[in-house]
Design a protein around this motif. Structure first.
Motif, PDB file in Angstrom:
ATOM      1  N   SER A   1     -12.759  57.159  48.915  1.00 55.86           N
ATOM      2  CA  SER A   1     -13.704  56.334  48.156  1.00 55.86           C
ATOM      3  C   SER A   1     -14.622  57.197  47.296  1.00 55.86           C
ATOM      4  CB  SER A   1     -14.528  55.449  49.095  1.00 55.86           C
ATOM      5  OG  SER A   1     -15.377  56.218  49.926  1.00 55.86           O
ATOM      6  N   SER A   2     -14.846  58.445  47.720  1.00 63.81           N
ATOM      7  CA  SER A   2     -15.708  59.350  46.951  1.00 63.81           C
ATOM      8  C   SER A   2     -14.954  60.077  45.844  1.00 63.81           C
ATOM      9  CB  SER A   2     -16.342  60.394  47.878  1.00 63.81           C
ATOM     10  OG  SER A   2     -17.154  59.776  48.855  1.00 63.81           O
TER      11      SER A   2
ATOM     12  N   PHE B   1      -7.812  58.904  44.981  1.00 65.69           N
ATOM     13  CA  PHE B   1      -6.615  59.438  45.619  1.00 65.69           C
ATOM     14  C   PHE B   1      -6.269  60.822  45.076  1.00 65.69           C
ATOM     15  CE2 PHE B   1      -1.982  59.994  45.648  1.00 65.69           C
ATOM     16  CZ  PHE B   1      -1.756  59.958  47.018  1.00 65.69           C
ATOM     17  N   ARG B   2      -6.319  60.973  43.764  1.00 66.38           N
ATOM     18  CA  ARG B   2      -5.912  62.243  43.173  1.00 66.38           C
ATOM     19  C   ARG B   2      -6.862  63.377  43.516  1.00 66.38           C
ATOM     20  NH1 ARG B   2      -3.867  58.264  40.373  1.00 66.38           N
ATOM     21  NH2 ARG B   2      -1.913  58.457  39.217  1.00 66.38           N
ATOM     22  N   GLY B   3      -8.141  63.077  43.669  1.00 70.62           N
ATOM     23  CA  GLY B   3      -9.111  64.117  43.965  1.00 70.62           C
ATOM     24  C   GLY B   3      -9.224  64.469  45.434  1.00 70.62           C
ATOM     25  N   ALA B   4      -8.612  63.675  46.287  1.00 70.65           N
ATOM     26  CA  ALA B   4      -8.686  63.905  47.735  1.00 70.65           C
ATOM     27  C   ALA B   4      -7.575  64.849  48.187  1.00 70.65           C
ATOM     28  CB  ALA B   4      -8.574  62.585  48.481  1.00 70.65           C
ATOM     29  N   THR B   5      -7.838  65.593  49.245  1.00 70.18           N
ATOM     30  CA  THR B   5      -6.825  66.475  49.824  1.00 70.18           C
ATOM     31  C   THR B   5      -6.775  66.270  51.333  1.00 70.18           C
ATOM     32  OG1 THR B   5      -8.328  68.327  50.261  1.00 70.18           O
ATOM     33  CG2 THR B   5      -7.328  68.208  48.048  1.00 70.18           C
TER      34      THR B   5
ATOM     35  N   LEU C   1     -12.386  51.960  47.322  1.00 74.81           N
ATOM     36  CA  LEU C   1     -11.030  52.409  47.640  1.00 74.81           C
ATOM     37  C   LEU C   1     -10.002  51.512  46.957  1.00 74.81           C
ATOM     38  CD1 LEU C   1      -9.245  54.292  49.556  1.00 74.81           C
ATOM     39  CD2 LEU C   1      -9.194  52.311  51.070  1.00 74.81           C
ATOM     40  N   PHE C   2     -10.182  50.179  47.100  1.00 75.15           N
ATOM     41  CA  PHE C   2      -9.251  49.255  46.470  1.00 75.15           C
ATOM     42  C   PHE C   2      -9.337  49.335  44.955  1.00 75.15           C
ATOM     43  CE2 PHE C   2      -9.235  47.044  50.632  1.00 75.15           C
ATOM     44  CZ  PHE C   2      -7.862  46.970  50.810  1.00 75.15           C
TER      45      PHE C   2
END
Length: 205
Positions: free
Chosen positions: A27-28, A31-35, A109-110
């Motif tokens: 959420s922060s 998807f692309r920025g999360a690891t 998130l959605f």
């Protein structure tokens, strides 16, 4: 979708920790920025431990979206055929605002998933979501045909409720920046405004 291995109390706890951490990270950062490393750190688990439950970032994301879908659909499910039409729609608006207030991370998130093509949940949108919206749109259309509320396109009425309520979660920073710190909590005024707007739109003459 294959659920992660979680049979013991510790395994269930770890899956819960991963889901909560993933909600925060996705959420922060989107998807692309999360690891996977970020999610593991947020969960307080090692990366190999996390990968025991989920083989990839995509698997975590899909699991999280799928398990949260029921929470997202419940307010619409609660629209009651036997209730007063205007009261039921206003109650739905209120429930959606409460979700935005209490679960803003889920809303973001959605929103991020939809903005990027919804590749991980498109089958759910085309089945579970579509069938529920079609069912409630038919109910609303029946109320309109009976003259119990004013006519409007029922699908677009539902879309407008989504956009006007979820805005307060997805654009929370913008809302608070424009209103200023002295305005305090924006949700009570938002609820009053939306109730007035939809009442004027739908109340029969």
């Amino acid at each position: 979708m294959n659920l992660p291995v979680a049979t013991t109390r510790i395994q269930k706890r770890n899956v819960g920790l991963i889901a909560e951490a993933a909600l925060e990270v996705f959420s922060s950062n989107g998807f692309r920025g999360a690891t996977v490393d970020q999610i593991a750190r947020e969960a307080g688990l090692s990366k190999p431990n996390l990968l025991y439950y989920f083989p990839s970032k995509e698997a975590i994301h899909t699991y999280l979206l799928s398990t949260l879908m029921d929470t997202w659909l419940d307010p619409l499910r609660e629209v009651d055929e036997g209730g007063d039409p205007l009261d039921e729609i206003l109650a739905y608006v209120q429930r959606k605002l409460e979700l935005s207030r209490e679960r803003p991370r889920e809303s973001r998130l959605f929103a991020n998933e939809i903005l990027h093509g919804a590749s991980n949940i498109l089958p759910l949108l085309e089945t579970d979501l579509k069938s529920l919206v079609d069912e409630k749109a038919a109910l609303i259309q029946g109320w309109m045909d009976a003259g119990r509320i004013k006519p409007a396109n029922p699908h677009h009425l539902i879309f407008s409720i989504w956009s006007l309520t979820q805005h307060y979660a997805d654009f929370d920073v913008q809302v608070r920046a424009v209103l200023g710190s002295a305005a305090g909590d924006p949700f009570p005024d938002a609820e009053d405004y939306l109730a007035t707007m939809f009442t004027r739109l739908l109340r029969p003459d």
